[in-house]
Design a protein around this motif. Structure first.
Motif, PDB file in Angstrom:
ATOM      1  N   SER A  66       0.816  -1.210   0.000  1.00 15.91           N
ATOM      2  CA  SER A  66       0.000   0.000   0.000  1.00 15.91           C
ATOM      3  C   SER A  66       0.846   1.254   0.000  1.00 15.91           C
ATOM      4  O   SER A  66       0.450   2.287  -0.545  1.00 15.91           O
ATOM      5  CB  SER A  66      -0.932   0.008   1.216  1.00 15.91           C
ATOM      6  OG  SER A  66      -1.963  -0.937   1.051  1.00 15.91           O
ATOM      7  N   TYR A  93      -4.468  -3.661  -4.319  1.00 13.09           N
ATOM      8  CA  TYR A  93      -4.390  -2.205  -4.352  1.00 13.09           C
ATOM      9  C   TYR A  93      -2.985  -1.730  -3.989  1.00 13.09           C
ATOM     10  O   TYR A  93      -2.748  -1.162  -2.926  1.00 13.09           O
ATOM     11  CB  TYR A  93      -5.434  -1.608  -3.404  1.00 13.09           C
ATOM     12  CG  TYR A  93      -6.839  -2.038  -3.733  1.00 13.09           C
ATOM     13  CD1 TYR A  93      -7.438  -1.650  -4.930  1.00 13.09           C
ATOM     14  CD2 TYR A  93      -7.571  -2.848  -2.868  1.00 13.09           C
ATOM     15  CE1 TYR A  93      -8.735  -2.048  -5.245  1.00 13.09           C
ATOM     16  CE2 TYR A  93      -8.865  -3.245  -3.169  1.00 13.09           C
ATOM     17  CZ  TYR A  93      -9.437  -2.842  -4.365  1.00 13.09           C
ATOM     18  OH  TYR A  93     -10.717  -3.243  -4.667  1.00 13.09           O
ATOM     19  N   GLN A  95       0.406   0.573  -4.284  1.00  9.43           N
ATOM     20  CA  GLN A  95       0.667   1.963  -4.650  1.00  9.43           C
ATOM     21  C   GLN A  95       1.228   2.033  -6.063  1.00  9.43           C
ATOM     22  O   GLN A  95       2.209   1.374  -6.404  1.00  9.43           O
ATOM     23  CB  GLN A  95       1.667   2.607  -3.678  1.00  9.43           C
ATOM     24  CG  GLN A  95       1.950   4.054  -4.022  1.00  9.43           C
ATOM     25  CD  GLN A  95       2.795   4.754  -2.983  1.00  9.43           C
ATOM     26  OE1 GLN A  95       2.562   4.634  -1.788  1.00  9.43           O
ATOM     27  NE2 GLN A  95       3.801   5.502  -3.444  1.00  9.43           N
ATOM     28  N   GLU A 152     -14.775   4.857  -2.748  1.00  5.71           N
ATOM     29  CA  GLU A 152     -13.547   5.245  -3.425  1.00  5.71           C
ATOM     30  C   GLU A 152     -12.558   5.874  -2.449  1.00  5.71           C
ATOM     31  O   GLU A 152     -12.697   7.032  -2.050  1.00  5.71           O
ATOM     32  CB  GLU A 152     -13.843   6.231  -4.561  1.00  5.71           C
ATOM     33  CG  GLU A 152     -12.605   6.573  -5.386  1.00  5.71           C
ATOM     34  CD  GLU A 152     -12.986   7.176  -6.715  1.00  5.71           C
ATOM     35  OE1 GLU A 152     -13.379   6.402  -7.610  1.00  5.71           O
ATOM     36  OE2 GLU A 152     -12.915   8.414  -6.848  1.00  5.71           O
ATOM     37  N   THR A 153     -11.560   5.096  -2.062  1.00  6.39           N
ATOM     38  CA  THR A 153     -10.486   5.625  -1.226  1.00  6.39           C
ATOM     39  C   THR A 153      -9.543   6.487  -2.056  1.00  6.39           C
ATOM     40  O   THR A 153      -9.042   7.508  -1.590  1.00  6.39           O
ATOM     41  CB  THR A 153      -9.708   4.465  -0.574  1.00  6.39           C
ATOM     42  OG1 THR A 153     -10.611   3.691   0.215  1.00  6.39           O
ATOM     43  CG2 THR A 153      -8.586   4.983   0.302  1.00  6.39           C
ATOM     44  N   HIS A 154      -9.279   6.041  -3.287  1.00  2.00           N
ATOM     45  CA  HIS A 154      -8.415   6.780  -4.208  1.00  2.00           C
ATOM     46  C   HIS A 154      -8.872   6.441  -5.625  1.00  2.00           C
ATOM     47  O   HIS A 154      -9.126   5.270  -5.929  1.00  2.00           O
ATOM     48  CB  HIS A 154      -6.945   6.387  -4.009  1.00  2.00           C
ATOM     49  CG  HIS A 154      -5.986   7.212  -4.793  1.00  2.00           C
ATOM     50  ND1 HIS A 154      -5.704   6.964  -6.135  1.00  2.00           N
ATOM     51  CD2 HIS A 154      -5.238   8.293  -4.440  1.00  2.00           C
ATOM     52  CE1 HIS A 154      -4.826   7.843  -6.567  1.00  2.00           C
ATOM     53  NE2 HIS A 154      -4.525   8.667  -5.569  1.00  2.00           N
ATOM     54  N   PRO A 155      -9.009   7.419  -6.506  1.00  4.73           N
ATOM     55  CA  PRO A 155      -9.584   7.157  -7.824  1.00  4.73           C
ATOM     56  C   PRO A 155      -8.775   6.183  -8.683  1.00  4.73           C
ATOM     57  O   PRO A 155      -9.346   5.536  -9.574  1.00  4.73           O
ATOM     58  CB  PRO A 155      -9.641   8.543  -8.480  1.00  4.73           C
ATOM     59  CG  PRO A 155      -8.670   9.383  -7.709  1.00  4.73           C
ATOM     60  CD  PRO A 155      -8.686   8.851  -6.322  1.00  4.73           C
ATOM     61  N   GLU A 156      -7.491   6.068  -8.425  1.00 10.88           N
ATOM     62  CA  GLU A 156      -6.663   5.161  -9.224  1.00 10.88           C
ATOM     63  C   GLU A 156      -6.238   3.921  -8.446  1.00 10.88           C
ATOM     64  O   GLU A 156      -6.320   2.809  -8.945  1.00 10.88           O
ATOM     65  CB  GLU A 156      -5.423   5.898  -9.745  1.00 10.88           C
ATOM     66  CG  GLU A 156      -5.770   7.024 -10.706  1.00 10.88           C
ATOM     67  CD  GLU A 156      -4.567   7.863 -11.070  1.00 10.88           C
ATOM     68  OE1 GLU A 156      -3.477   7.644 -10.484  1.00 10.88           O
ATOM     69  OE2 GLU A 156      -4.702   8.746 -11.942  1.00 10.88           O
ATOM     70  N   ARG A 157      -5.775   4.094  -7.208  1.00 12.81           N
ATOM     71  CA  ARG A 157      -5.291   2.945  -6.436  1.00 12.81           C
ATOM     72  C   ARG A 157      -6.433   2.128  -5.859  1.00 12.81           C
ATOM     73  O   ARG A 157      -6.337   0.901  -5.742  1.00 12.81           O
ATOM     74  CB  ARG A 157      -4.377   3.423  -5.293  1.00 12.81           C
ATOM     75  CG  ARG A 157      -3.692   2.273  -4.543  1.00 12.81           C
ATOM     76  CD  ARG A 157      -2.851   2.761  -3.391  1.00 12.81           C
ATOM     77  NE  ARG A 157      -3.632   3.169  -2.234  1.00 12.81           N
ATOM     78  CZ  ARG A 157      -4.090   2.325  -1.303  1.00 12.81           C
ATOM     79  NH1 ARG A 157      -3.869   1.031  -1.398  1.00 12.81           N
ATOM     80  NH2 ARG A 157      -4.785   2.775  -0.278  1.00 12.81           N
TER      81      ARG A 157
END
Length: 460
Positions: A66, A93, A95, A152-157
């Motif tokens: 992560s 997920y 980084q 959605e914690t992060h739009p990409e990860r």
């Protein structure tokens, strides 16, 4: 010449009984005989007296990557070996890389194989840009399960998968026979609650729980199981902090839905009033650690058999990402691989519950969940000789003291833990001796599930 390579002796804890004065006879990394009393001849005999001998644990939820340049499999697998965990199931997920194609999955497996000291299996996921189109190919490549998120914690990860796309993905996963695991928090509820918390000016430990109320979790659970019912997929909730969630899972199972559900060890051990108030950012996770009444409700469900598996949701954030006085600014998640099994055994003893629950929740059920029960999760002939040995040795836990964790902090630091792992065997080889992790990076193997014939042939 001895008939077996090794015999391990002790009190064997299986899913249905405890075998006093038991033994396990091992040859070529596999269990050959499980018995009681006089053991057959072997080249080596490891007699652990009255210590508890359990199947090596399978942690269903680990995040080794992560935070870039932080933990990786080098350290997560080291903590696992020291904690009696012989297989980690790593989340997709990472980084800088959402593991959402067969090529990414194989690349990650190759890197993990060079680093890991214990065996590992891998979750895959989907990228919202290409939907469910790569699910079958990732299953054929060796994915053990699929993970999605309703938040959605992060739009990409760590992107949110919308309800229509989640339905499409579940339908695709259903054809593989694997589980569709979901991070269960409703996006709109969390966003509205977070706005209200920010407007109130509350920034201390209370802010996190208030920003993610119980209804956010239960709405998402209902969505997951309704989509499971519609598609025939094996729907799995990857962490539930609420007694209500386990009631829902049991209700859907009664309706014929393959509905499974996971309790993180921190929900069974910690509560908001005692631990989040004291630890603040170190105890932040999603969904949040709830009040004491919810912790006790989870133990009631464990006793009734309503919890499928226990996990850590392990992630070792650097301390600077867990130390803000503003609770909402901290990263979510915590390490736990080194003590998960010990904490669960402590809880079972304290509540007078059978130790057989530990063999089921930490080993047998996870093996069946990920379709690897043909070789993992049991003390039985034909299985890999993955073994964890525990003794009653109370000590005040210090995560930095053992040297097996990449970070020197833990939500369990300062807690008296009674049980301690004194030996971990991976496929018959001693990989932890109670003090030192003996396994070098690269000892672990990629464990792939048994798939329907059509997918097995596609992988060839």
């Amino acid at each position: 010449m001895a008939e077996f390579d090794k015999v391990v002796r002790g009190r064997l804890v299986t899913e249905d009984r405890i075998i006093e004065n038991g033994f396990i006879a091992i040859r070529d990394g596999k269990i050959q005989v499980v018995g009681e009393g006089v053991a057959p001849a072997a080249a080596e005999v490891d007699d652990h007296g009255d210590a508890l001998i359990l199947p090596g644990a399978i942690d269903p939820q680990v995040h080794s990557r992560s935070q870039g340049d932080q933990e990786d499999f080098i350290w997560s697998s080291r903590a696992a070996a020291a904690g009696g965990v012989t297989t980690i199931v790593d989340m997709p997920y990472d980084q800088g890389k959402l593991i959402s194609t067969p090529e990414m999955l194989r690349e990650k497996a190759g890197e993990a194989a060079e680093q890991s000291r214990v065996d590992f299996a891998l979750y895959a996921t989907i990228n919202p840009l290409h939907g469910a189109s790569k699910v079958a190919a990732m299953a054929a490549a060796g994915a053990a399960a699929f993970k999605f998120s309703t938040f959605e914690t992060h739009p990409e990860r760590f992107p949110r998968i919308t309800t229509p796309m989640l339905h499409e993905a579940f339908a695709a996963v259903a054809r593989t026979g694997l589980i569709a695991g979901v991070h269960n928090e409703n996006q709109e509820v969390v966003e509205a609650a977070t706005r209200a918390v920010n407007a109130s000016g509350v920034t201390d430990y209370r802010a996190h729980g208030a920003s993610r109320p119980a209804i956010a979790e239960t709405l998402a659970i209902a969505e997951v199981y309704e989509i499971s019912k519609s598609t025939g997929a094996r729907g799995h909730i990857v962490h539930c902090s609420l007694g209500r969630g386990y009631e829902m899972a049991q209700s859907y199972r009664a309706q014929g839905v393959d509905a499974t559900i996971e309790a993180c060890i921190h929900y069974l051990v910690c509560c908001e009033e005692e631990d989040v108030a004291r630890l603040v950012g170190k105890a932040k996770c999603n969904p949040p650690i709830r009040p004491r009444a919810e912790r006790e409700a989870l133990w009631d469900h464990l006793a009734k058999g309503n919890i499928t598996v226990v996990s850590t949701d392990h992630v070792s954030w650097s301390l600077d990402r867990k130390s803000s006085a503003n609770m909402l600014e901290n990263a979510s998640g915590m390490p736990g691989l080194e003590v998960m099994g010990a904490l669960l055994l402590d809880g079972l003893v304290e509540r007078g519950l059978p130790l057989t629950h530990a063999a089921r929740l930490l080993s047998g059920n996870p093996a069946r969940l990920f379709r690897i029960a043909d070789r993992k999760g049991v003390l039985a002939p034909g299985a890999d000789a993955d073994i964890a040995v525990y003794v009653d040795r109370p000590r005040v836990y210090d995560a930095a003291a053992s040297g097996h964790n990449v970070v020197g902090w833990s939500p369990y630091e300062g807690r008296t833990i009674r049980h301690k792992v004194v030996a971990t065997y991976l496929r018959g080889e001693l990989v932890f001796d109670g003090s030192e992790v003996l396994a070098e990076p690269g000892r672990g193997e990629w464990i792939k599930p048994r798939l329907p014939l059509a997918l097995d042939q596609a992988a060839e």
